[in-house]
Design a protein around this motif. Sequence first.
Motif, short mmCIF file in Angstrom:
data_model
loop_
_atom_site.label_atom_id
_atom_site.label_comp_id
_atom_site.label_asym_id
_atom_site.label_seq_id
_atom_site.Cartn_x
_atom_site.Cartn_y
_atom_site.Cartn_z
N PHE A 179 -4.95 3.75 -6.00
CA PHE A 179 -5.28 4.60 -7.13
C PHE A 179 -6.67 4.31 -7.69
CE2 PHE A 179 -0.71 4.10 -6.85
CZ PHE A 179 -0.29 5.42 -6.81
N ALA A 180 -7.39 3.40 -7.07
CA ALA A 180 -8.74 3.08 -7.52
C ALA A 180 -9.48 2.38 -6.38
CB ALA A 180 -8.71 2.17 -8.75
N ASP A 216 -8.64 0.98 10.73
CA ASP A 216 -8.08 0.23 9.60
C ASP A 216 -8.59 0.90 8.33
OD1 ASP A 216 -6.97 -1.58 11.35
OD2 ASP A 216 -8.64 -2.99 11.21
N GLU A 217 -7.70 1.55 7.60
CA GLU A 217 -8.13 2.30 6.43
C GLU A 217 -7.08 2.31 5.34
OE1 GLU A 217 -8.76 6.19 8.29
OE2 GLU A 217 -6.76 6.82 7.64
N VAL A 218 -7.54 2.64 4.14
CA VAL A 218 -6.64 2.85 3.02
C VAL A 218 -6.95 4.21 2.43
CG1 VAL A 218 -6.43 0.38 2.49
CG2 VAL A 218 -8.18 1.75 1.35
N HIS A 249 -7.79 -6.63 1.41
CA HIS A 249 -6.75 -5.93 2.16
C HIS A 249 -7.21 -5.59 3.58
CE1 HIS A 249 -3.14 -3.48 2.60
NE2 HIS A 249 -3.89 -2.53 3.13
N LEU A 250 -8.49 -5.22 3.72
CA LEU A 250 -9.01 -4.82 5.04
C LEU A 250 -9.79 -5.94 5.73
CD1 LEU A 250 -10.20 -1.18 4.20
CD2 LEU A 250 -8.18 -1.87 5.51
N ASP A 303 0.36 1.35 -4.06
CA ASP A 303 1.68 1.46 -3.43
C ASP A 303 1.48 1.19 -1.94
OD1 ASP A 303 4.10 2.16 -2.33
OD2 ASP A 303 4.36 3.96 -3.57
N LEU A 304 1.61 -0.07 -1.55
CA LEU A 304 1.32 -0.45 -0.17
C LEU A 304 2.34 0.13 0.80
CD1 LEU A 304 0.25 -4.18 -0.70
CD2 LEU A 304 -1.18 -2.14 -0.59
#
Length: 228
Positions: free
Chosen positions: A151-152, A74-76, A161-162, A144-145
């Motif tokens: 962006f930060a 699970d990552e961004v 989100h996680l 931008d999902l």
Amino acid sequence: MLKRVVFPLLFGLIGAAILIALGVWQMQRLTWKEAILADIQTRITAPPVAVPAVPDPIADKYLPVAISGQITDDEVHVLVSQKRIGAGYRIIAAFEAEDGRRLLLDRGFVKVDQKSAARPTGAAQVIGNLHWPDESGGSIPEPDLKAEIWFARDVPALAAHLNAEPVLIIARETSLSDDPVSPLPVDIAGIPNDHLQYALTWFSLAVIWLIMTLSFLWRARGAQKGSR
């Protein structure tokens, strides 16, 4: 004649004194900032400890920690740029600690073309530093999902989100072998310290101010002689 000289001379000396005082103040600020940076560097490189039960974003900022658990997939991906490398992404993953906590782990940097590449996950020991980066602001776009691009490093938003605690560990090293993610450890390089440049600017302006004053007095003296 004396009155014509005294006023511009005083004006020039007072102006130069103000500019010099501002330069001295910036030198004092430089000493203060260097002491702060030295303290931060000492904190960053101290022996790692366990992650506090309730970390404080101020008191525990830069705290070195060691933790064991599972790096999940699970990552961004946070868009960044590296000098001499170019654009890429910070990989922020959910980390499930052995005590059951779910934290955020900044694994490090990958190039743009490695965004969707497979990365090793699973059991790992991590050494890093707690950090709450201040990267928010009106000029930062919303993530931008759909494209899975952030962006930060907005810690509360990333945590939501996680589904993790709002605690971010910046990895310094991990036990994963053949990990293509390059750690970007916490350091003091990104903390601005421009006081020396400001001081030099004020001192330079003081010199220019004095030169202009002397030039004015010289021309005034010449004009006075020519009128006789």
